[in-house]
Design a protein around this motif. Structure first.
Motif, PDB file in Angstrom:
ATOM      1  N   GLU A 116       3.255   7.171  10.076  1.00 49.05           N
ATOM      2  CA  GLU A 116       3.283   6.859   8.705  1.00 49.05           C
ATOM      3  C   GLU A 116       3.309   5.390   8.661  1.00 49.05           C
ATOM      4  OE1 GLU A 116       3.252   9.037   6.132  1.00 49.05           O
ATOM      5  OE2 GLU A 116       2.816  10.453   7.699  1.00 49.05           O
ATOM      6  N   THR A 117       2.573   4.736   7.603  1.00 46.72           N
ATOM      7  CA  THR A 117       2.498   3.435   7.745  1.00 46.72           C
ATOM      8  C   THR A 117       1.992   2.997   6.002  1.00 46.72           C
ATOM      9  OG1 THR A 117       1.530   1.214   8.315  1.00 46.72           O
ATOM     10  CG2 THR A 117      -0.026   3.091   8.335  1.00 46.72           C
ATOM     11  N   THR A 118       2.576   1.878   5.532  1.00 44.90           N
ATOM     12  CA  THR A 118       2.248   1.392   4.425  1.00 44.90           C
ATOM     13  C   THR A 118       1.079   0.178   4.477  1.00 44.90           C
ATOM     14  OG1 THR A 118       3.971  -0.487   4.473  1.00 44.90           O
ATOM     15  CG2 THR A 118       4.418   1.800   3.148  1.00 44.90           C
ATOM     16  N   LEU A 119       0.862  -0.087   6.006  1.00 44.24           N
ATOM     17  CA  LEU A 119      -0.281  -1.125   6.126  1.00 44.24           C
ATOM     18  C   LEU A 119      -1.506  -0.647   5.725  1.00 44.24           C
ATOM     19  CD1 LEU A 119       0.737  -2.581   9.583  1.00 44.24           C
ATOM     20  CD2 LEU A 119       1.417  -3.475   7.506  1.00 44.24           C
ATOM     21  N   SER A 120      -2.492  -1.715   5.373  1.00 41.33           N
ATOM     22  CA  SER A 120      -3.849  -1.488   5.147  1.00 41.33           C
ATOM     23  C   SER A 120      -4.627  -0.986   6.309  1.00 41.33           C
ATOM     24  CB  SER A 120      -4.568  -2.708   4.537  1.00 41.33           C
ATOM     25  OG  SER A 120      -4.887  -3.709   5.312  1.00 41.33           O
ATOM     26  N   PRO A 121      -5.762  -0.244   6.274  1.00 40.14           N
ATOM     27  CA  PRO A 121      -6.380   0.066   7.385  1.00 40.14           C
ATOM     28  C   PRO A 121      -6.880  -1.293   8.365  1.00 40.14           C
ATOM     29  CG  PRO A 121      -7.257   1.224   5.844  1.00 40.14           C
ATOM     30  CD  PRO A 121      -6.481   0.669   5.105  1.00 40.14           C
ATOM     31  N   GLN A 122      -7.253  -2.427   7.419  1.00 35.52           N
ATOM     32  CA  GLN A 122      -7.587  -3.748   8.257  1.00 35.52           C
ATOM     33  C   GLN A 122      -6.307  -4.156   8.772  1.00 35.52           C
ATOM     34  OE1 GLN A 122      -8.499  -2.570   5.220  1.00 35.52           O
ATOM     35  NE2 GLN A 122     -10.549  -2.509   5.130  1.00 35.52           N
ATOM     36  N   HIS A 146       1.065  -1.169   0.084  1.00 31.14           N
ATOM     37  CA  HIS A 146       0.018  -0.136  -0.044  1.00 31.14           C
ATOM     38  C   HIS A 146       0.899   1.378   0.018  1.00 31.14           C
ATOM     39  CE1 HIS A 146      -3.924  -1.889   0.715  1.00 31.14           C
ATOM     40  NE2 HIS A 146      -3.191  -2.909   1.537  1.00 31.14           N
ATOM     41  N   LYS A 147       0.325   2.423  -0.559  1.00 29.79           N
ATOM     42  CA  LYS A 147       1.041   3.831  -0.625  1.00 29.79           C
ATOM     43  C   LYS A 147       1.313   3.993   1.130  1.00 29.79           C
ATOM     44  CE  LYS A 147      -2.952   6.851  -1.104  1.00 29.79           C
ATOM     45  NZ  LYS A 147      -2.713   7.822  -0.352  1.00 29.79           N
ATOM     46  N   ARG A 148       2.261   4.888   1.327  1.00 32.24           N
ATOM     47  CA  ARG A 148       2.328   5.235   2.740  1.00 32.24           C
ATOM     48  C   ARG A 148       1.290   6.331   2.955  1.00 32.24           C
ATOM     49  NH1 ARG A 148       6.162   4.909   6.288  1.00 32.24           N
ATOM     50  NH2 ARG A 148       7.600   3.654   4.912  1.00 32.24           N
ATOM     51  N   ASP A 149       0.475   6.075   4.084  1.00 33.30           N
ATOM     52  CA  ASP A 149      -0.436   6.836   4.412  1.00 33.30           C
ATOM     53  C   ASP A 149      -0.187   7.368   6.094  1.00 33.30           C
ATOM     54  OD1 ASP A 149      -2.606   6.984   2.399  1.00 33.30           O
ATOM     55  OD2 ASP A 149      -3.071   5.086   3.208  1.00 33.30           O
ATOM     56  N   THR A 150      -0.795   8.602   6.488  1.00 36.85           N
ATOM     57  CA  THR A 150      -0.640   8.806   7.680  1.00 36.85           C
ATOM     58  C   THR A 150      -2.161   8.200   8.421  1.00 36.85           C
ATOM     59  OG1 THR A 150       0.154  10.936   7.212  1.00 36.85           O
ATOM     60  CG2 THR A 150      -0.917  11.038   9.311  1.00 36.85           C
ATOM     61  N   ASP A 207      -7.573   2.982  19.571  1.00 35.28           N
ATOM     62  CA  ASP A 207      -8.771   3.237  18.629  1.00 35.28           C
ATOM     63  C   ASP A 207      -8.186   3.737  17.206  1.00 35.28           C
ATOM     64  OD1 ASP A 207     -10.786   2.093  19.924  1.00 35.28           O
ATOM     65  OD2 ASP A 207     -11.069   4.320  21.111  1.00 35.28           O
ATOM     66  N   LEU A 208      -8.138   2.973  16.255  1.00 28.65           N
ATOM     67  CA  LEU A 208      -7.788   3.663  14.779  1.00 28.65           C
ATOM     68  C   LEU A 208      -8.755   4.571  14.488  1.00 28.65           C
ATOM     69  CD1 LEU A 208      -6.183   3.501  12.328  1.00 28.65           C
ATOM     70  CD2 LEU A 208      -7.441   1.730  11.607  1.00 28.65           C
ATOM     71  N   LEU A 209      -8.377   6.119  14.672  1.00 25.86           N
ATOM     72  CA  LEU A 209      -9.266   7.117  14.413  1.00 25.86           C
ATOM     73  C   LEU A 209      -9.470   7.483  12.679  1.00 25.86           C
ATOM     74  CD1 LEU A 209      -7.865   9.573  17.172  1.00 25.86           C
ATOM     75  CD2 LEU A 209      -9.764   7.932  17.149  1.00 25.86           C
ATOM     76  N   ALA A 210      -8.641   7.457  11.964  1.00 25.85           N
ATOM     77  CA  ALA A 210      -8.542   7.474  10.690  1.00 25.85           C
ATOM     78  C   ALA A 210      -7.289   7.169  10.255  1.00 25.85           C
ATOM     79  CB  ALA A 210      -8.843   9.142  10.607  1.00 25.85           C
ATOM     80  N   VAL A 211      -7.409   7.056   8.850  1.00 25.18           N
ATOM     81  CA  VAL A 211      -6.303   6.775   7.876  1.00 25.18           C
ATOM     82  C   VAL A 211      -6.290   7.800   6.537  1.00 25.18           C
ATOM     83  CG1 VAL A 211      -4.947   4.943   6.463  1.00 25.18           C
ATOM     84  CG2 VAL A 211      -5.962   4.135   8.466  1.00 25.18           C
ATOM     85  N   THR A 240       5.833  -2.156  14.931  1.00 24.67           N
ATOM     86  CA  THR A 240       4.901  -3.014  14.198  1.00 24.67           C
ATOM     87  C   THR A 240       4.042  -2.164  13.307  1.00 24.67           C
ATOM     88  OG1 THR A 240       3.116  -2.940  15.969  1.00 24.67           O
ATOM     89  CG2 THR A 240       4.725  -4.712  16.002  1.00 24.67           C
ATOM     90  N   ILE A 241       3.838  -1.013  13.241  1.00 27.99           N
ATOM     91  CA  ILE A 241       2.706  -0.205  12.257  1.00 27.99           C
ATOM     92  C   ILE A 241       3.555   0.640  11.594  1.00 27.99           C
ATOM     93  CG2 ILE A 241       0.711   1.034  11.955  1.00 27.99           C
ATOM     94  CD1 ILE A 241      -0.441  -0.472  14.614  1.00 27.99           C
ATOM     95  N   GLY A 242       4.508   1.587  12.053  1.00 29.09           N
ATOM     96  CA  GLY A 242       4.876   2.575  11.442  1.00 29.09           C
ATOM     97  C   GLY A 242       5.620   3.641  12.301  1.00 29.09           C
ATOM     98  N   PRO A 243       6.559   4.379  11.796  1.00 27.95           N
ATOM     99  CA  PRO A 243       7.065   5.611  12.734  1.00 27.95           C
ATOM    100  C   PRO A 243       6.082   6.533  13.170  1.00 27.95           C
ATOM    101  CG  PRO A 243       7.904   5.737  10.407  1.00 27.95           C
ATOM    102  CD  PRO A 243       7.090   4.311  10.365  1.00 27.95           C
ATOM    103  N   ILE A 244       6.290   6.959  14.547  1.00 24.68           N
ATOM    104  CA  ILE A 244       5.272   8.063  14.855  1.00 24.68           C
ATOM    105  C   ILE A 244       5.859   9.248  14.404  1.00 24.68           C
ATOM    106  CG2 ILE A 244       4.619   8.850  16.960  1.00 24.68           C
ATOM    107  CD1 ILE A 244       3.874   5.946  16.649  1.00 24.68           C
ATOM    108  N   THR A 245       5.120  10.252  13.964  1.00 20.08           N
ATOM    109  CA  THR A 245       5.210  11.554  13.578  1.00 20.08           C
ATOM    110  C   THR A 245       5.141  12.557  14.237  1.00 20.08           C
ATOM    111  OG1 THR A 245       3.562  11.742  12.193  1.00 20.08           O
ATOM    112  CG2 THR A 245       5.401  10.700  10.881  1.00 20.08           C
ATOM    113  N   ARG A 246       3.884  12.112  15.213  1.00 21.11           N
ATOM    114  CA  ARG A 246       3.573  13.349  16.038  1.00 21.11           C
ATOM    115  C   ARG A 246       2.825  12.411  17.236  1.00 21.11           C
ATOM    116  NH1 ARG A 246      -0.228  15.945  12.058  1.00 21.11           N
ATOM    117  NH2 ARG A 246       0.674  14.272  10.858  1.00 21.11           N
ATOM    118  N   LYS A 247       2.916  13.159  18.287  1.00 23.83           N
ATOM    119  CA  LYS A 247       2.370  12.691  19.657  1.00 23.83           C
ATOM    120  C   LYS A 247       2.027  13.911  20.487  1.00 23.83           C
ATOM    121  CE  LYS A 247       4.994  10.769  23.087  1.00 23.83           C
ATOM    122  NZ  LYS A 247       4.597  11.626  24.384  1.00 23.83           N
ATOM    123  N   SER A 248       0.716  13.515  20.938  1.00 25.62           N
ATOM    124  CA  SER A 248       0.186  14.792  22.006  1.00 25.62           C
ATOM    125  C   SER A 248       0.763  14.606  23.257  1.00 25.62           C
ATOM    126  CB  SER A 248      -1.262  14.498  21.974  1.00 25.62           C
ATOM    127  OG  SER A 248      -1.824  13.605  22.663  1.00 25.62           O
TER     128      SER A 248
END
Length: 192
Positions: free
Chosen positions: A71-77, A5-9, A106-110, A39-47
């Motif tokens: 940032e991740t190349t994994l699918s939402p599923q 998959h393409k790299r998504d936020t 909780d996965l909020l959005a991709v 396991t999922i991808g590098p963290i780019t921002r953290k509150s």
């Protein structure tokens, strides 16, 4: 061979209100962020970490919550599957809906994806509070159908992605946060 998959936020909300092995809730959150990054991808921002009242009110001790972007190349599923594995690794038991937990991811959005489609997302977003407590979708719904309703999600998310636009509602995180009752927002307190 399947194409990656393409790299998504992706945006993830983390919460905990049940101590694991007598460690501080903050420790569980920080350790789980490290596992997510591996396991999922590098963290780019953290509150910042926030203390928030348990939802629903009176259902247990207060939570520690945080929001992250990665940032991740994994699918939402596949992201959701990994999040469930991480929750289990940290002792999460899914006994009751909205019960206390050692870790809630909780996965909020991709990016701006809407899953499975706008009609289904709107149906789940429009459920009454009573129905929300009884029903859980059998498929991944994105953006998370309760995202716009919860100060404990929007306050941390506003720190990392205030301009992110909900692809169905057409509102930014900052706009959704401004529509919540002031009392609900005031109950979310930064720990640091």
């Amino acid at each position: 061979m399947q194409q990656p998959h393409k790299r998504d936020t992706a945006f993830i909300a983390l919460g905990a209100n049940l101590a694991r092995a007598n460690e501080a809730l903050q420790t569980t959150i920080i350790q789980s962020i490290d596992v997510i990054a591996r396991t999922i991808g590098p963290i780019t921002r953290k509150s910042r970490l926030f203390r928030t009242p348990c939802f629903p009110a009176g259902a247990g001790p207060d939570y520690v919550n945080v929001a992250i972007a990665l940032e991740t190349t994994l699918s939402p599923q596949d992201i959701l599957s990994q999040l469930h594995k991480i929750e289990a690794e940290f002792g999460r038991v899914r006994a009751t809906r909205w019960g206390s937990r050692t870790l809630d991811l909780d996965l909020l959005a991709v990016a701006d994806r809407v899953l499975p489609d706008a009609k289904t997302q709107t149906q789940w977003r429009s459920l009454s509070v009573a129905e929300q407590g009884k029903r859980a979708p059998e498929t991944l719904i994105l953006p998370h159908p309760r995202l716009q309703d919860r100060a404990f999600v929007l306050v941390p998310m506003a720190e990392i992605a205030a301009d992110w636009m909900h692809p169905v509602l057409g509102l930014s995180v900052a706009q959704m946060l401004s529509q919540l009752p002031a009392g609900a927002v005031a109950e979310v307190h930064a720990l640091v």
